[in-house]
Scaffold this motif. Structure first.
Motif, PDB file in Angstrom:
ATOM      1  N   THR A 254     -52.175  22.113   1.632  1.00  0.00           N
ATOM      2  CA  THR A 254     -52.742  22.334   0.008  1.00  0.00           C
ATOM      3  C   THR A 254     -51.749  22.573  -0.861  1.00  0.00           C
ATOM      4  O   THR A 254     -51.772  22.075  -2.016  1.00  0.00           O
ATOM      5  N   ALA A 257     -50.630  18.806  -1.737  1.00  0.00           N
ATOM      6  CA  ALA A 257     -51.549  18.554  -2.634  1.00  0.00           C
ATOM      7  C   ALA A 257     -51.457  18.946  -4.210  1.00  0.00           C
ATOM      8  O   ALA A 257     -51.370  18.298  -4.815  1.00  0.00           O
ATOM      9  N   CYS A 261     -50.701  17.090  -7.634  1.00  0.00           N
ATOM     10  CA  CYS A 261     -51.675  17.536  -8.765  1.00  0.00           C
ATOM     11  C   CYS A 261     -50.865  18.035  -9.984  1.00  0.00           C
ATOM     12  O   CYS A 261     -51.257  17.385 -10.983  1.00  0.00           O
ATOM     13  N   THR A 275     -56.152  21.387 -10.004  1.00  0.00           N
ATOM     14  CA  THR A 275     -54.768  21.774  -9.806  1.00  0.00           C
ATOM     15  C   THR A 275     -54.542  23.421  -9.575  1.00  0.00           C
ATOM     16  O   THR A 275     -53.988  24.230  -8.868  1.00  0.00           O
ATOM     17  N   ASN A 355     -54.692  13.606  -2.386  1.00  0.00           N
ATOM     18  CA  ASN A 355     -55.304  14.860  -2.491  1.00  0.00           C
ATOM     19  C   ASN A 355     -56.383  15.089  -1.416  1.00  0.00           C
ATOM     20  O   ASN A 355     -56.712  16.226  -0.780  1.00  0.00           O
ATOM     21  N   CYS A 359     -56.670  17.516   1.896  1.00  0.00           N
ATOM     22  CA  CYS A 359     -57.498  18.645   1.713  1.00  0.00           C
ATOM     23  C   CYS A 359     -58.531  18.389   2.923  1.00  0.00           C
ATOM     24  O   CYS A 359     -59.136  19.564   3.397  1.00  0.00           O
TER      25      CYS A 359
END
Length: 649
Positions: A254, A257, A261, A275, A355, A359
């Motif tokens: 995460t 990601a 973001c 985000t 992303n 996730c």
């Protein structure tokens, strides 16, 4: 006297953290410059007190003060000095204190280097960090006090766990914890922004360096732990999908990601809500991993035994932090409307795809890690989720990420054309296809896919760099001159992608490993991986706080010395693997046992491309630090000027 001083400054740290939290959060509402200036001072004082407490505990370990229960239970006068120091955080109480020190360091870093932030935002960031730190410090002093006295003291301590007596694991926890705890800064930025109702390009640029620094340390910590398990545990692997390994992997996924973001927020002011949610989720997963490791829910070689009150305290702290932040997010979400618009084929879309699959992998790993203990708790069902489950679910989700990593950096922002990007990647695609066909011809399809994917990512990143430098299109001197002016953030991003591709190559290469278990008498040989392995001798050798039996093995002219170490204080025998590497292949031997019939039971391994797993992690972390050196990531984005009323757009 020193332990009492440590306990006193630990209590001072609690008071200072509470003051930092209250003043930081409510100071901006007073509109008083003195209140805004107080939060950084409190953060630095809080950090100083936490460091003094840790130094006091380290001093007790160095001098072997066995009146401190923590030192008596987890140290010994016979242990080398390095492990008397690092053993301080090799147990539950000491590791929590280390966590508090790093958390206070985060606040001190924001106080020192956050001068470019708006005063109110910095104050609220420090306030959030202060409250989180106060919770962990209260936990430390209330139910996990590392300075508890023991009387009468033993003549010697019980000693540190033998498998922890290794330089790799000595430095692994601080690096990993810095990555874990560092995401608290991104979390604090998210909460502060929700309170202020302001999330824009400037916020995206402010949060990126803090998230990137944490990601670098977490990447290094995971790689260091994997390397330690590879050469110390003697099982020949680098990743076991152990629940505690998964607890470290989740915030890394995460957090990766989140980094991508934040770029979109900075460039296009899109994905604001996502985000912020990722910032909350990443730190929440770090806290969840801490709870699971220390509550006894997860059974692992890494876990710390903990009393029920300790697990309950962390659970309450976890609920307040995660629940409160998600409630605030739900209340303030309407102010996070996206401003930027982009086409389905664009760099933004590639980052969104990245992303989604990162996730999705995190969701799979989270489910596989937590479902078995909760199924046992709720239904009394004993389940075991191992490597086959993760390999069959995670690997298909990784393939789209690998494809997007090659194309994404070559796409334009807002709107792009996919065909020109693919045309520039013909060399990477052709090389990946050749690698896959070559391995498929030998019936190594999975290895072929992995090696092709790694080659695709590495070559695509190199092509992107060559394109930026106009390599082979202008004189070489001009290209080298352009390298000096290339933004370091772009160079760091390319290095990060190259590092990931190199790790993929190493992981794929390990699927081609060959291994055997044999019993050899001195003078006997066996064949493995095109090498002749000969046991020459078995002999005794002394150690600093152990005795050992060493096997001398020659492999095509090389000599390996795997050993079995016996620690008398703990009555534990460990295996010390012997590894020879040339950077592209490991020859790996373990002295597993001495049968009653004589000779040695040996586990022999030939690991193609294994070193690339850790070289890749090192390159990824290096890429992150190169990006951090870019001045654009050390200053805030300028505010957008409002147009005068009546101006023509």
């Amino acid at each position: 006297m020193i332990p009492e001083l440590g306990h006193f400054v630990l209590a001072c740290a609690v008071a200072l953290a509470c003051a930092q939290g209250v003043v930081g959060l409510f100071g901006p509402s007073l509109r008083d410059p003195r209140a805004l200036a107080a939060a950084p001072v409190l953060a630095l004082s809080h950090f100083a007190a936490a460091v003094l407490a840790m130094l006091a505990l380290i001093w007790a370990g160095v001098v072997s003060d066995f009146t401190v229960e923590n030192i008596a239970d987890f140290s010994s006068s016979a242990v080398p000095l390095l492990y008397r120091i690092t053993g301080v955080w090799g147990n539950h109480d000491g590791s929590i204190l280390l966590w508090c020190v790093i958390l206070s360091l985060c606040g001190a870093t924001v106080a020192l280097f956050g001068g470019n932030l708006p005063a109110s935002l910095r104050s609220r960031v420090l306030g959030v960090l202060g409250l989180v730190s106060a919770g962990f410090l209260l936990f430390t002093i209330a139910v996990s006090d590392p300075f508890t006295r023991l009387w009468p003291p033993p003549t010697d301590g019980a000693g540190i766990n033998p498998i922890l007596q290794d330089p790799g694991l000595a430095f692994h926890p601080p690096v990993l914890y810095t990555g874990y705890v560092g995401f608290s800064v991104a979390f604090a930025f998210a909460i502060a922004a929700l309170i202020e109702g302001r999330i824009d390009a400037a916020w995206g640029r402010w949060v990126r360096p803090w998230a990137l620094l944490s990601w670098c340390f977490l990447t290094g910590g995971i790689a260091l732990g994997s390397w330690w398990s590879y050469y110390t545990l003697g099982w020949g692997g680098y990743w076991f999908w152990d629940p505690v390994e998964n607890a470290a992997l989740l915030p890394w996924l995460t957090g990766t990601a989140l980094l991508h973001c934040a770029i979109v927020v900075e460039k296009r002011e899109s994905l604001k809500a996502w985000t912020v949610l990722l910032a909350i989720a990443t730190f929440s997963l770090s806290l969840s991993g801490t709870f699971l490791v220390r509550s006894g829910i997860l059974n692992s070689v890494h876990s710390f035994a903990a009393a029920p009150d300790q697990g309950l305290f962390i659970l309450v702290l976890l609920g307040l932090t995660i629940g409160g932040s998600l409630l605030l997010f739900a209340i303030r979400a309407p102010v996070l409307a996206a401003a930027g618009i982009y086409a389905p084929i664009s760099r933004e879309s590639a980052l969104v795809l990245n992303n989604i699959f990162l996730c999705a992998i995190a969701a799979v790993v989270f489910t596989g890690t937590l479902y078995p203990p909760f199924a046992n708790l709720l239904f009394g069902i004993q389940l075991s989720v191992g490597a086959p489950f993760y390999n069959q679910t995670v690997l298909p989700l990784t393939a789209p990420i690998i494809l997007a990593m090659g194309c994404g950096p070559l796409l334009a922002w807002k709107r792009a054309d996919l065909l020109p990007a693919l045309q520039r990647l013909w060399l990477a695609g052709g090389a990946a296809l050749l690698v896959f066909l070559a391995l498929s011809a030998t019936r190594h399809v999975i290895a072929g896919l992995g090696l092709a994917g790694g080659a695709w990512v590495v070559l695509a990143a190199l092509i992107d760099l060559a394109d930026r430098l106009r390599l082979f299109r202008v004189p070489l001197g001009n290209s080298l001159a352009r390298l000096g002016t290339l933004p370091r953030a772009a160079l760091g991003a390319a290095l990060g992608h190259i590092g990931f591709g190199v790790s993929v190559l190493g992981i794929a290469g390990m699927t081609l490993a060959s291994q055997t278990v044999v019993v050899l008498q001195p003078g006997q040989s066996t064949q493995l991986g095109g090498y002749t392995w000969t046991l020459q001798d078995i002999h005794d050798a002394p150690g600093p706080n152990y005795t050992q039996r060493v096997a001398d093995i020659t492999v095509n002219g090389l000599t390996l010395h795997p050993s079995r170490r016996f620690f008398a204080a703990q009555h534990v025998t460990t295996n010390d693997a012997a590894i020879h590497t040339n950077g592209f292949q490991d020859i790996y031997a373990v002295f597993a046992d001495e049968p009653a019939s004589g000779g040695a039971e040996l586990r022999l391994n030939n690991h193609p491309l294994a070193p690339e797993i850790w070289f890749g992690g090192l390159i990824m972390a290096l890429g992150g630090f190169v990006s951090l050196s870019d001045r654009r990531l050390r200053v805030g984005a300028p505010s957008r000027k409002r147009k005068p009323e009546g101006a023509v757009a």
